[in-house]
Design an enzyme around this catalytic site. Sequence first.
Site: not given
Ligand code: PLP
Length: 274
Positions: A8, A240
């Site tokens: 992020k 994730s």
């Molecule tokens: C741990 C984690 N993985 C993946 C994502 C997904 O990213 P995006 O918000 O760009 O879809 C987030 C989003 O907050 C996240 O916190």
Amino acid sequence: MQPGGSVKDRAARAIVLAAREDGRLAPGAPVVEMTSGNMGAGLAVACAALEHPLVVTMSAGNSPQRARMLEALGAEVVLVPQINGAPGQVTGADVSAAAVAAQRIAAERGGYYVNQFHAPECMRTHREATGPEIWEQSSGRVDAWVAAVGTGATFLGVAAALKERNPRVICAAVEPEGCRPLAGLPVTKHRHLIQGTSYGSVPPHWDGDLMDLSIPVTDEEVERWRRALATQEGLHVGYSAAANVAATVALLSSGRLPADTIAATVLCDTGLKY
Ligand SMILES: Cc1ncc(COP(=O)(O)O)c(C=O)c1O
């Protein structure tokens, strides 16, 4: 391995700079956001560098390590009790409660409420930076892009950049079994392991034209890949990230793509905060 240990950082920097530029964020004023940890890490780094205090609200269902990590990066963390989730399994209702708390704090303290789900800068930065980098670093040879969806900014921004360069690039979203609204299926399982993604509804800026398919993953596969990445690749990453790798492997071994297919995915954050 990005600043803050999460995917992020770019989106956070873009949000803070845009808000300063058009006056939504006054110099030195607090930035406030609801986060499951990742956007908080990105914002903490951006806010420290740009000299804004950061307050994050977070569902108490997220791992305590997340709050500790954000505090270490300089954020003030406010934990919000869960509505219908369980520790380690955060639902859409839990996230909504944390968002309400963030808005209240922003109003009370004269701060800027980021609201990442509605911030156009997030997708833009992945379209202008992350996607082109993947394209260049693969020398234009990337055939497939696979990512789980929280706000959708990473998936959509990179998908848009890759499809602009080659419309045949296959873009696959990753969804937990039983929680696949992007695939158009009814949600039967609200709790799953992939924290930060798949909140049981289609995110506000979703563009279905950029998704060629949705790949399901089970909690068991995610656990297995998280361990395999740590013990076989030396990559201690979050759920994730493991889900993304599990889905990428499933796509590559499905037989629906040529054997020499090159797929790109993203390892969204460090495993240290779980
Ligand atoms: C741990 C984690 N993985 C993946 C994502 C997904 O990213 P995006 O918000 O760009 O879809 C987030 C989003 O907050 C996240 O916190």
